[in-house]
Write a protein that holds these residues in place. Sequence first.
Motif, mmCIF file in Angstrom:
data_model
loop_
_atom_site.group_PDB
_atom_site.id
_atom_site.type_symbol
_atom_site.label_atom_id
_atom_site.label_comp_id
_atom_site.label_asym_id
_atom_site.label_seq_id
_atom_site.Cartn_x
_atom_site.Cartn_y
_atom_site.Cartn_z
ATOM 1 N N LEU A 1 6.749 4.595 -6.671
ATOM 2 C CA LEU A 1 5.663 4.058 -7.497
ATOM 3 C C LEU A 1 4.301 4.694 -7.255
ATOM 4 C CD1 LEU A 1 6.519 0.256 -7.126
ATOM 5 C CD2 LEU A 1 7.188 1.795 -8.979
ATOM 6 N N GLY A 2 4.175 5.474 -6.206
ATOM 7 C CA GLY A 2 2.880 6.001 -5.797
ATOM 8 C C GLY A 2 2.162 6.839 -6.821
ATOM 9 N N GLU A 3 2.895 7.530 -7.663
ATOM 10 C CA GLU A 3 2.266 8.371 -8.688
ATOM 11 C C GLU A 3 1.729 7.533 -9.849
ATOM 12 O OE1 GLU A 3 2.043 11.876 -8.782
ATOM 13 O OE2 GLU A 3 2.669 11.799 -6.690
ATOM 14 N N GLU A 4 2.361 6.407 -10.111
ATOM 15 C CA GLU A 4 2.040 5.584 -11.275
ATOM 16 C C GLU A 4 1.110 4.413 -10.972
ATOM 17 O OE1 GLU A 4 3.198 6.387 -14.334
ATOM 18 O OE2 GLU A 4 4.196 8.123 -13.447
ATOM 19 N N CYS A 5 1.090 3.982 -9.711
ATOM 20 C CA CYS A 5 0.388 2.743 -9.357
ATOM 21 C C CYS A 5 -0.527 2.953 -8.163
ATOM 22 C CB CYS A 5 1.407 1.659 -8.980
ATOM 23 S SG CYS A 5 2.641 1.331 -10.228
ATOM 24 N N ASN A 6 -1.543 2.145 -8.089
ATOM 25 C CA ASN A 6 -2.387 2.088 -6.900
ATOM 26 C C ASN A 6 -1.718 1.102 -5.958
ATOM 27 O OD1 ASN A 6 -4.459 2.220 -5.058
ATOM 28 N ND2 ASN A 6 -5.767 0.833 -6.198
ATOM 29 N N ILE A 7 -1.193 1.575 -4.851
ATOM 30 C CA ILE A 7 -0.406 0.744 -3.944
ATOM 31 C C ILE A 7 -1.159 0.545 -2.638
ATOM 32 C CG2 ILE A 7 1.763 0.566 -2.687
ATOM 33 C CD1 ILE A 7 2.999 2.374 -4.816
ATOM 34 N N LEU A 8 -1.208 -0.711 -2.210
ATOM 35 C CA LEU A 8 -1.793 -1.075 -0.921
ATOM 36 C C LEU A 8 -0.687 -1.695 -0.082
ATOM 37 C CD1 LEU A 8 -4.981 -2.809 -2.319
ATOM 38 C CD2 LEU A 8 -4.806 -0.476 -1.444
ATOM 39 N N PHE A 9 -0.658 -1.396 1.210
ATOM 40 C CA PHE A 9 0.399 -1.895 2.079
ATOM 41 C C PHE A 9 -0.181 -2.717 3.215
ATOM 42 C CE2 PHE A 9 2.211 2.005 0.320
ATOM 43 C CZ PHE A 9 3.439 1.542 -0.123
ATOM 44 N N ALA A 10 0.543 -3.759 3.567
ATOM 45 C CA ALA A 10 0.242 -4.546 4.763
ATOM 46 C C ALA A 10 1.531 -4.595 5.584
ATOM 47 C CB ALA A 10 -0.204 -5.951 4.388
ATOM 48 N N THR A 11 1.393 -4.654 6.885
ATOM 49 C CA THR A 11 2.576 -4.655 7.739
ATOM 50 C C THR A 11 2.814 -5.991 8.438
ATOM 51 O OG1 THR A 11 1.294 -3.654 9.527
ATOM 52 C CG2 THR A 11 2.528 -2.158 8.097
ATOM 53 N N SER A 12 2.041 -7.009 8.060
ATOM 54 C CA SER A 12 2.269 -8.348 8.594
ATOM 55 C C SER A 12 1.852 -9.365 7.540
ATOM 56 C CB SER A 12 1.462 -8.577 9.876
ATOM 57 O OG SER A 12 0.083 -8.700 9.584
#
Length: 74
Positions: free
Chosen positions: A11-22
Motif C-alpha cells: 500500500l505504500g505507493e498508494e497511501c500515506n501509511i503510519l505505523f505504531a508498534t504498540s
Amino acid sequence: MTTIELIHSLLGEECNILFATSGPEGIDLALKCNPDLILLDVMMPGMDGYEVCRELKKNALTMAIPVIFFGSSG
C-alpha cells in the motif's frame, strides 16, 4: 518479511501509511493524525488489538474511524 513491511510494500505507493508498534502508541497516533482507516493486529505486546479497538471506540475523536483486524504470527 514482517507484517509492517508487507503492508508497506502493498500500500505504500498508494497511501500515506503510519505505523505504531504498540497499542498505546497506536492510540496516540490515531488521536494526533485522524486516519481514514486503522489496520489493527489482534496480537500485540501488552495491549491486544481488541483492547486498543475498545479504547478507540470510547473516544469521540476516533470512534468513527473504521478498523480492520488482522492476525499475524510475527
